[in-house]
Design a protein around this motif. Structure first.
Motif, mmCIF file in Angstrom:
data_model
loop_
_atom_site.group_PDB
_atom_site.id
_atom_site.type_symbol
_atom_site.label_atom_id
_atom_site.label_comp_id
_atom_site.label_asym_id
_atom_site.label_seq_id
_atom_site.Cartn_x
_atom_site.Cartn_y
_atom_site.Cartn_z
ATOM 1 N N TYR A 39 0.838 -1.203 0.000
ATOM 2 C CA TYR A 39 0.000 0.000 0.000
ATOM 3 C C TYR A 39 0.872 1.252 0.000
ATOM 4 O O TYR A 39 0.594 2.217 -0.698
ATOM 5 N N TYR A 40 1.945 1.226 0.786
ATOM 6 C CA TYR A 40 2.841 2.384 0.886
ATOM 7 C C TYR A 40 3.515 2.666 -0.455
ATOM 8 O O TYR A 40 3.597 3.813 -0.886
ATOM 9 N N LEU A 43 1.598 4.293 -4.035
ATOM 10 C CA LEU A 43 1.513 5.706 -4.420
ATOM 11 C C LEU A 43 2.606 6.102 -5.409
ATOM 12 O O LEU A 43 2.282 6.610 -6.490
ATOM 13 N N LEU A 46 1.907 4.299 -8.734
ATOM 14 C CA LEU A 46 0.772 4.864 -9.468
ATOM 15 C C LEU A 46 1.107 6.227 -10.060
ATOM 16 O O LEU A 46 0.747 6.513 -11.211
ATOM 17 N N MET A 54 -3.506 10.220 -11.694
ATOM 18 C CA MET A 54 -3.255 10.693 -10.344
ATOM 19 C C MET A 54 -3.338 12.217 -10.239
ATOM 20 O O MET A 54 -3.585 12.743 -9.156
ATOM 21 N N TRP A 64 -6.196 12.735 -7.072
ATOM 22 C CA TRP A 64 -6.144 11.352 -6.597
ATOM 23 C C TRP A 64 -4.873 11.061 -5.813
ATOM 24 O O TRP A 64 -4.900 10.294 -4.846
ATOM 25 N N ALA A 65 -3.763 11.663 -6.210
ATOM 26 C CA ALA A 65 -2.498 11.422 -5.502
ATOM 27 C C ALA A 65 -2.589 11.918 -4.054
ATOM 28 O O ALA A 65 -2.149 11.225 -3.132
ATOM 29 N N LEU A 67 -5.345 12.341 -2.297
ATOM 30 C CA LEU A 67 -6.288 11.483 -1.575
ATOM 31 C C LEU A 67 -5.649 10.157 -1.173
ATOM 32 O O LEU A 67 -5.854 9.660 -0.061
ATOM 33 N N PHE A 68 -4.875 9.601 -2.091
ATOM 34 C CA PHE A 68 -4.215 8.335 -1.782
ATOM 35 C C PHE A 68 -3.196 8.528 -0.669
ATOM 36 O O PHE A 68 -3.092 7.698 0.244
ATOM 37 N N SER A 71 -4.988 8.754 2.513
ATOM 38 C CA SER A 71 -5.529 7.449 2.906
ATOM 39 C C SER A 71 -4.479 6.583 3.586
ATOM 40 O O SER A 71 -4.818 5.705 4.378
ATOM 41 N N GLN A 72 -3.213 6.833 3.290
ATOM 42 C CA GLN A 72 -2.159 6.048 3.934
ATOM 43 C C GLN A 72 -2.115 6.291 5.443
ATOM 44 O O GLN A 72 -1.809 5.380 6.205
#
Length: 101
Positions: A39-40, A43, A46, A54, A64-65, A67-68, A71-72
């Motif tokens: 998950y880390y 980003l 992506l 993104m 999106w970047a 937000l991602f 979210s981390q």
């Protein structure tokens, strides 16, 4: 510290219940770590491979970047919460195995 422990750790380690507990802990910790690392690093991967996606704005100027990345933080907090709950459960199970010993 000079007091001797009343638990025979060699015998306890040989018990199937103790080994099963260690196996469950190991599976959870390894799978959680793999999930966290994937998950880390998702980003930068992506952003590197899908920069136009993104950069797309979602809410106002937030893309999106961002937000991602945000979210981390929530993912890390959730994972820490889940881990503390599981650790408390493992402590109870370990105490029960030791008590049965």
């Amino acid at each position: 510290m000079s007091e001797k422990s009343s638990v025979n750790w060699e015998q306890l380690e040989a018990k199937p219940e103790f080994r099963a507990l260690l196996a469950r802990k190991w599976r959870f910790i390894v799978s959680s770590t793999i999930f966290f690392v994937a998950y880390y690093f998702a980003l930068p991967v992506l952003v590197g491979y899908f920069p136009t996606l993104m950069k797309k704005e979602v809410i106002g100027r937030i893309n999106w970047a961002y937000l991602f990345a945000l979210s981390q933080f929530f993912m890390a907090w959730a994972l820490a919460f889940i881990y503390t709950r599981k650790a408390a459960q493992w402590d109870k199970e370990a105490a029960a195995v030791i008590a049965d010993h």
